[in-house]
Design a protein around this motif. Structure first.
Motif, PDB file in Angstrom:
ATOM      1  N   HIS A 181      12.841 -12.220   3.065  1.00  0.00           N
ATOM      2  CA  HIS A 181      11.463 -12.456   2.634  1.00  0.00           C
ATOM      3  C   HIS A 181      11.414 -12.306   1.121  1.00  0.00           C
ATOM      4  O   HIS A 181      11.792 -11.263   0.589  1.00  0.00           O
ATOM      5  N   HIS A 182      10.967 -13.352   0.438  1.00  0.00           N
ATOM      6  CA  HIS A 182      10.978 -13.394  -1.014  1.00  0.00           C
ATOM      7  C   HIS A 182       9.561 -13.198  -1.546  1.00  0.00           C
ATOM      8  O   HIS A 182       8.668 -13.988  -1.253  1.00  0.00           O
ATOM      9  N   SER A 225       2.426  -9.785   4.066  1.00  0.00           N
ATOM     10  CA  SER A 225       1.739 -10.654   5.032  1.00  0.00           C
ATOM     11  C   SER A 225       2.598 -10.990   6.243  1.00  0.00           C
ATOM     12  O   SER A 225       2.149 -10.867   7.384  1.00  0.00           O
ATOM     13  N   ASN A 226       3.812 -11.441   5.991  1.00  0.00           N
ATOM     14  CA  ASN A 226       4.646 -11.993   7.050  1.00  0.00           C
ATOM     15  C   ASN A 226       5.473 -10.973   7.814  1.00  0.00           C
ATOM     16  O   ASN A 226       6.032 -11.305   8.859  1.00  0.00           O
ATOM     17  N   VAL A 227       5.559  -9.759   7.297  1.00  0.00           N
ATOM     18  CA  VAL A 227       6.311  -8.724   8.013  1.00  0.00           C
ATOM     19  C   VAL A 227       5.366  -7.599   8.415  1.00  0.00           C
ATOM     20  O   VAL A 227       5.007  -7.457   9.580  1.00  0.00           O
ATOM     21  N   ARG A 281      -1.772   2.628   5.630  1.00  0.00           N
ATOM     22  CA  ARG A 281      -2.101   1.205   5.768  1.00  0.00           C
ATOM     23  C   ARG A 281      -2.876   0.708   4.540  1.00  0.00           C
ATOM     24  O   ARG A 281      -3.873   0.016   4.641  1.00  0.00           O
ATOM     25  N   ASN A 282      -2.341   1.103   3.381  1.00  0.00           N
ATOM     26  CA  ASN A 282      -2.974   0.809   2.102  1.00  0.00           C
ATOM     27  C   ASN A 282      -2.292  -0.410   1.464  1.00  0.00           C
ATOM     28  O   ASN A 282      -1.300  -0.283   0.756  1.00  0.00           O
ATOM     29  N   GLY A 283      -2.836  -1.587   1.752  1.00  0.00           N
ATOM     30  CA  GLY A 283      -2.251  -2.827   1.262  1.00  0.00           C
ATOM     31  C   GLY A 283      -2.193  -2.923  -0.242  1.00  0.00           C
ATOM     32  O   GLY A 283      -1.221  -3.426  -0.797  1.00  0.00           O
ATOM     33  N   ASP A 314       1.855  -4.957  12.188  1.00  0.00           N
ATOM     34  CA  ASP A 314       0.631  -4.177  12.389  1.00  0.00           C
ATOM     35  C   ASP A 314      -0.316  -4.849  13.383  1.00  0.00           C
ATOM     36  O   ASP A 314      -1.009  -4.176  14.134  1.00  0.00           O
ATOM     37  N   ALA A 315      -0.335  -6.164  13.403  1.00  0.00           N
ATOM     38  CA  ALA A 315      -1.211  -6.878  14.344  1.00  0.00           C
ATOM     39  C   ALA A 315      -0.760  -6.691  15.790  1.00  0.00           C
ATOM     40  O   ALA A 315      -1.588  -6.654  16.699  1.00  0.00           O
TER      41      ALA A 315
END
Length: 131
Positions: A47-48, A55-57, A18-20, A62-63
């Motif tokens: 997703h571009h 963020s969006n996927v 989970r290393n952004g 994960d949330a």
């Protein structure tokens, strides 16, 4: 091991940790993601850009889910900078604690040590059973 396979392995290490920041660094600015239509929380589709994908996927998944991405096979596409990765998503929804167990295939394209594209194919029904 070819470069695409090495980069793909680093990608799954970043996902599992989970290393952004590592994910951000692995994806190109012009990254293109394609997620299976029908995925929960509206994350399916194109997703571009790396920020959109993170963020969006992955952030939204994960949330709502505590899911591990478990790659089992890395299949280099000969003569290209692509690798097909087969594996499973395993875990549970955070709000119901019901299991998720869905197979996946990812087609990953690499350029200059970064991932330029990822096309995800999964059994989206297995994600909705747990909701």
């Amino acid at each position: 091991m070819n470069t695409a396979t090495h980069i793909a392995r680093r990608f799954y290490q970043a996902l599992s940790g989970r290393n952004g920041q590592a994910l951000f660094d692995l994806l190109t600015d012009d990254f293109e993601g394609r997620v299976s239509d029908g995925m929960p929380d509206g994350v399916g589709g194109a997703h571009h850009g790396r920020v959109a994908m993170i963020s969006n996927v992955w952030g939204r998944i994960d949330a709502g889910y505590d899911v591990d991405v478990e790659p089992t096979e890395f299949l280099a596409v000969e003569g290209t900078d692509r690798v097909v990765v087969l594996g499973r998503y395993r875990g549970s929804a955070r709000h119901t604690d019901t299991a998720v167990d869905a197979a996946f295939a990812h087609v990953i394209a690499v350029r200059n040590g970064q991932i330029t594209a990822l096309h995800q194919i999964t059994d989206t029904v297995r994600w909705h059973i747990c909701r």
